[in-house]
Write an enzyme that holds these catalytic residues in place. Structure first.
Site, PDB file in Angstrom:
ATOM      1  N   GLN A  42      48.641 -60.261 -18.467  1.00 48.91           N
ATOM      2  CA  GLN A  42      50.017 -59.826 -18.701  1.00 48.91           C
ATOM      3  C   GLN A  42      51.001 -60.991 -18.700  1.00 48.91           C
ATOM      4  O   GLN A  42      52.193 -60.799 -18.914  1.00 48.91           O
ATOM      5  CB  GLN A  42      50.423 -58.818 -17.618  1.00 48.91           C
ATOM      6  CG  GLN A  42      49.606 -57.540 -17.648  1.00 48.91           C
ATOM      7  CD  GLN A  42      49.886 -56.638 -16.452  1.00 48.91           C
ATOM      8  OE1 GLN A  42      50.705 -56.941 -15.589  1.00 48.91           O
ATOM      9  NE2 GLN A  42      49.188 -55.517 -16.397  1.00 48.91           N
TER      10      GLN A  42
ATOM     11  N   HIS B 268      51.043 -58.288 -13.195  1.00 51.74           N
ATOM     12  CA  HIS B 268      52.281 -58.015 -12.461  1.00 51.74           C
ATOM     13  C   HIS B 268      53.155 -59.250 -12.231  1.00 51.74           C
ATOM     14  O   HIS B 268      53.465 -59.625 -11.110  1.00 51.74           O
ATOM     15  CB  HIS B 268      51.961 -57.339 -11.121  1.00 51.74           C
ATOM     16  CG  HIS B 268      51.237 -56.054 -11.238  1.00 51.74           C
ATOM     17  ND1 HIS B 268      50.889 -55.278 -10.145  1.00 51.74           N
ATOM     18  CD2 HIS B 268      50.763 -55.380 -12.323  1.00 51.74           C
ATOM     19  CE1 HIS B 268      50.250 -54.193 -10.540  1.00 51.74           C
ATOM     20  NE2 HIS B 268      50.162 -54.246 -11.872  1.00 51.74           N
TER      21      HIS B 268
ATOM     22  N   TYR C  18      62.311 -51.568  -1.038  1.00 49.84           N
ATOM     23  CA  TYR C  18      62.001 -50.414  -1.893  1.00 49.84           C
ATOM     24  C   TYR C  18      60.603 -49.847  -1.652  1.00 49.84           C
ATOM     25  O   TYR C  18      60.153 -48.975  -2.386  1.00 49.84           O
ATOM     26  CB  TYR C  18      62.276 -50.781  -3.358  1.00 49.84           C
ATOM     27  CG  TYR C  18      63.764 -50.876  -3.578  1.00 49.84           C
ATOM     28  CD1 TYR C  18      64.488 -49.790  -4.020  1.00 49.84           C
ATOM     29  CD2 TYR C  18      64.457 -52.032  -3.234  1.00 49.84           C
ATOM     30  CE1 TYR C  18      65.869 -49.848  -4.144  1.00 49.84           C
ATOM     31  CE2 TYR C  18      65.834 -52.105  -3.352  1.00 49.84           C
ATOM     32  CZ  TYR C  18      66.532 -51.004  -3.802  1.00 49.84           C
ATOM     33  OH  TYR C  18      67.906 -51.053  -3.903  1.00 49.84           O
TER      34      TYR C  18
ATOM     35  N   TYR D 145      44.745 -45.742  -8.300  1.00 47.09           N
ATOM     36  CA  TYR D 145      43.945 -45.295  -9.443  1.00 47.09           C
ATOM     37  C   TYR D 145      42.648 -44.631  -8.991  1.00 47.09           C
ATOM     38  O   TYR D 145      42.055 -43.846  -9.733  1.00 47.09           O
ATOM     39  CB  TYR D 145      43.666 -46.476 -10.375  1.00 47.09           C
ATOM     40  CG  TYR D 145      44.911 -46.980 -11.064  1.00 47.09           C
ATOM     41  CD1 TYR D 145      45.543 -46.209 -12.036  1.00 47.09           C
ATOM     42  CD2 TYR D 145      45.473 -48.207 -10.737  1.00 47.09           C
ATOM     43  CE1 TYR D 145      46.687 -46.642 -12.657  1.00 47.09           C
ATOM     44  CE2 TYR D 145      46.625 -48.665 -11.361  1.00 47.09           C
ATOM     45  CZ  TYR D 145      47.225 -47.876 -12.314  1.00 47.09           C
ATOM     46  OH  TYR D 145      48.379 -48.311 -12.929  1.00 47.09           O
TER      47      TYR D 145
END
Length: 367
Positions: A87, A151, A253, A264
């Site tokens: 990514q 990520h 958060y 998953y």
């Protein structure tokens, strides 16, 4: 060689790509929107930014920077070394409000760090003809120690005071999001030279990384200011639990202690959906829609959409519109042009531009 590869080869050699000027329409609650194709033949595009002369910079994840101008697309030279894997790669681009003063542009990307890589911020000056960058300067990078290709974040937003917000994912290392000694899983705030503003929340906290503005994030790939200058982000959950969060200074958060999703494997994440001292999302999706780029609309062309939050879906191929209090998804704008929406931005004229990674194209939506 197929047509797509011919287009990319032409860009790599510096030639221009003429556009066909195709126009279609998308149905919405405000009627049909005209859709114009502004650039095509893009390979894994990630972000774009508007220049004052009406041209557009576009990043491709494998390290190419492109300029779309006057119905043609051309490659821009001078991008620094990018660790393009998984990514990671060349990610966000920010054209600051005072670009015309010095033609400085900011980027986020994945930078090699010893045996791994991490999210970094660079700046460079764009030439007058838009063909090259000079002075590629890395102004910030996260603490080394991450590996793998997952990520990275990684959105870049200019705050009202001119500082920069940078989103960073947990790099696939879940516990790091709860570790203030690492920037993983956080929203950062830095000055435009990469220094740390003295009023950041953890500058006086022993062992904390001073760039951290908020923490406990999983992988925030969308970020935008609302009409009052407040920062919001959209971030990927695991299996369910994608979130929209209003970012508050110093707030936690919750990832991976709390989440509305599951691993998953189907196993429960942390302690559940709530915990003392941890923020709740303004909105969450279950099942996950894979949120990416984010924009909060001014209402310039569609007054009824003033303040609406637009988020692209990579998984279900639509542009989400969220509104109300509490915030909820009120509309899905969907068509062939919304295949894997990677980014969405409002142009200076109030039109909405959508970057489709699935179609390798950039589109303009107008009344």
């Amino acid at each position: 060689m197929n047509r797509r590869r011919l287009i990319i080869s032409g860009l790599a050699s510096g030639s221009l790509l003429a556009l066909p000027g195709l126009a279609h329409a998308l149905d919405t609650t405000r009627g049909r929107l005209k859709v114009e194709e502004m650039a095509r033949g893009l390979e894994t595009p990630w972000s774009f930014g508007f220049l004052p002369d009406g041209s557009v910079l576009i990043t491709e994840r494998d390290g190419r920077l492109l300029l779309s101008s006057g119905g043609a697309v051309n490659q821009v030279s001078g991008v620094g070394a990018v660790a393009a894997a998984g990514q990671g790669g060349l990610l966000d681009v920010l054209v600051p409000r005072d670009f015309s003063a010095d033609r400085m542009v900011f980027f986020t990307y994945s930078k090699a760090q010893g045996g791994g890589s991490g999210t970094a911020v660079a700046r460079a000056q764009l030439s007058q003809d838009g063909r090259s960058l000079t002075g590629w300067d890395v102004i910030f990078e996260i603490t080394p120690g991450s590996s793998g290709g997952r990520h990275f974040g990684s959105r870049l937003v200019e705050a009202s005071d001119g500082t920069l917000f940078v989103t960073v994912g947990d790099r696939g290392d879940r516990p790091s999001s709860q570790d203030l000694a690492r920037e993983n899983g956080s929203v950062l705030r830095i000055a435009r030279d990469g220094s740390i503003p003295s009023d950041n929340p953890f500058t006086q906290t022993n062992g904390a990384r001073p760039a951290i503005w908020s923490w406990g994030h999983r992988n925030p790939q969308g970020a935008a200011l609302d009409l009052n200058g407040n920062l919001w982000v959209s971030e990927h959950g695991a299996k369910g639990g994608d979130e929209v969060n209003r970012i508050r200074k110093g707030a936690n958060y919750g990832w991976p202690v709390i989440s509305y999703g599951r691993h998953y494997s189907g196993q429960k994440i942390g302690v559940g959906a709530e915990a003392e001292g941890m923020e709740q999302p303004e909105h969450y999706w279950d099942p996950s829609m894979a949120p990416s780029g984010m924009m909060i609309y001014s209402g310039k062309l569609w007054p009824e959409w003033r303040g609406s939050v637009f988020v692209g879906s990579l998984k279900f191929d639509y542009l989400a519109r969220l509104d109300g209090s509490p915030l909820r998804e009120v509309e899905q704008i969907k068509g062939r042009e919304t295949n894997r929406v990677r980014d969405v931005r409002e142009a200076p004229d109030g039109s909405i531009w959508v970057l489709s990674a699935g179609r390798g194209a950039l589109y303009r939506l107008s009344p």
